[in-house]
Design a protein around this motif. Structure first.
Motif, PDB file in Angstrom:
ATOM      1  N   UNK A 198       0.836  -1.201   0.000  1.00 26.19           N
ATOM      2  CA  UNK A 198       0.000   0.000   0.000  1.00 26.19           C
ATOM      3  C   UNK A 198       0.875   1.257   0.000  1.00 26.19           C
ATOM      4  N   UNK A 199       1.902   1.260   0.832  1.00 29.22           N
ATOM      5  CA  UNK A 199       2.795   2.417   0.913  1.00 29.22           C
ATOM      6  C   UNK A 199       3.550   2.596  -0.405  1.00 29.22           C
ATOM      7  N   UNK A 200       3.989   1.509  -1.000  1.00 30.00           N
ATOM      8  CA  UNK A 200       4.711   1.609  -2.272  1.00 30.00           C
ATOM      9  C   UNK A 200       3.830   2.188  -3.372  1.00 30.00           C
ATOM     10  N   UNK A 201       2.518   1.988  -3.275  1.00 26.44           N
ATOM     11  CA  UNK A 201       1.603   2.508  -4.284  1.00 26.44           C
ATOM     12  C   UNK A 201       1.113   3.911  -4.007  1.00 26.44           C
ATOM     13  N   UNK A 202       1.479   4.471  -2.851  1.00 25.68           N
ATOM     14  CA  UNK A 202       1.009   5.801  -2.471  1.00 25.68           C
ATOM     15  C   UNK A 202       1.972   6.890  -2.885  1.00 25.68           C
ATOM     16  N   UNK A 242       2.900  -0.945  12.872  1.00 27.23           N
ATOM     17  CA  UNK A 242       2.100   0.095  13.524  1.00 27.23           C
ATOM     18  C   UNK A 242       2.329   1.445  12.839  1.00 27.23           C
ATOM     19  N   UNK A 243       3.589   1.801  12.645  1.00 31.70           N
ATOM     20  CA  UNK A 243       3.912   3.094  12.044  1.00 31.70           C
ATOM     21  C   UNK A 243       3.539   3.143  10.563  1.00 31.70           C
ATOM     22  N   UNK A 244       3.680   2.033   9.852  1.00 26.01           N
ATOM     23  CA  UNK A 244       3.265   2.023   8.448  1.00 26.01           C
ATOM     24  C   UNK A 244       1.755   2.186   8.318  1.00 26.01           C
ATOM     25  N   UNK A 245       0.989   1.719   9.309  1.00 26.13           N
ATOM     26  CA  UNK A 245      -0.449   1.982   9.298  1.00 26.13           C
ATOM     27  C   UNK A 245      -0.701   3.484   9.385  1.00 26.13           C
ATOM     28  N   UNK A 298      -0.296   4.782   5.969  1.00 25.33           N
ATOM     29  CA  UNK A 298      -1.499   4.492   5.187  1.00 25.33           C
ATOM     30  C   UNK A 298      -2.599   5.511   5.505  1.00 25.33           C
ATOM     31  N   UNK A 299      -2.708   5.893   6.773  1.00 22.57           N
ATOM     32  CA  UNK A 299      -3.691   6.907   7.173  1.00 22.57           C
ATOM     33  C   UNK A 299      -3.385   8.250   6.512  1.00 22.57           C
ATOM     34  N   UNK A 300      -2.116   8.583   6.402  1.00 26.80           N
ATOM     35  CA  UNK A 300      -1.717   9.829   5.736  1.00 26.80           C
ATOM     36  C   UNK A 300      -2.008   9.733   4.232  1.00 26.80           C
ATOM     37  N   UNK A 301      -1.726   8.590   3.636  1.00 29.81           N
ATOM     38  CA  UNK A 301      -2.026   8.395   2.213  1.00 29.81           C
ATOM     39  C   UNK A 301      -3.513   8.623   1.951  1.00 29.81           C
ATOM     40  N   UNK A 302      -4.351   8.142   2.859  1.00 28.18           N
ATOM     41  CA  UNK A 302      -5.808   8.263   2.704  1.00 28.18           C
ATOM     42  C   UNK A 302      -6.307   9.686   2.920  1.00 28.18           C
ATOM     43  N   UNK A 303      -5.458  10.566   3.395  1.00 21.53           N
ATOM     44  CA  UNK A 303      -5.841  11.963   3.661  1.00 21.53           C
ATOM     45  C   UNK A 303      -4.958  12.880   2.810  1.00 21.53           C
TER      46      UNK A 303
END
Length: 136
Positions: free
Chosen positions: A14-18, A69-72, A75-80
């Motif tokens: 998910x992070x790699x795609x953001x 935990x931190x990568x989640x 993901x929250x930042x990617x979603x915002x």
């Protein structure tokens, strides 16, 4: 870690795609006895930049769970996509998170807590999604 934890693998993908570039480092000390912390670094279209710092005293599985935990949080930042600086990052966590100290200078989210715990369960050999006797 990604070979042993489907959750960690999913987070990394998910992070790699953001459009958030993540710098990961281990450190000796973090404030408020934190195991990990996400720090805003900056933004330059089309990307945003954050740093994930993880306490290096943790053992292998715990360190990877803290990373999950931190990568989640990433993901929250990617979603915002409106998060573009320290101030808007704080606003995000006021919306989705809860303070972890009385000064309200550190924040967390229930999703990140669950994700770190899930990564640790997977790394310890639990089947993803299976409830332990304590969870039932």
């Amino acid at each position: 870690g990604v070979r042993r934890s489907p959750t960690l693998q999913s987070l990394v993908e998910h992070v790699q795609g953001g459009r958030v570039i993540v710098f990961v480092q281990t450190v000796r000390w973090l404030p408020n006895e934190a195991a990990g912390i996400l720090t805003w670094l900056g933004a330059g279209p089309p990307n945003r930049f954050v740093r994930v710092s993880i306490k290096r005293q943790a053992n292998g599985d715990t360190l990877l769970a803290n990373l999950g935990h931190e990568l989640q949080h990433v993901v929250e930042v990617i979603a915002a996509p409106w998060v573009s600086d320290d101030r808007s990052l704080l606003a995000l966590y006021r919306l989705i998170g809860h303070p972890t100290n009385a000064a309200r200078s550190a924040w967390d989210s229930a999703d990140a807590k669950w994700t770190g715990d899930q990564v640790l369960r997977e790394l310890k050999g639990f089947v993803a999604g299976a409830a332990t006797a304590d969870e039932r």
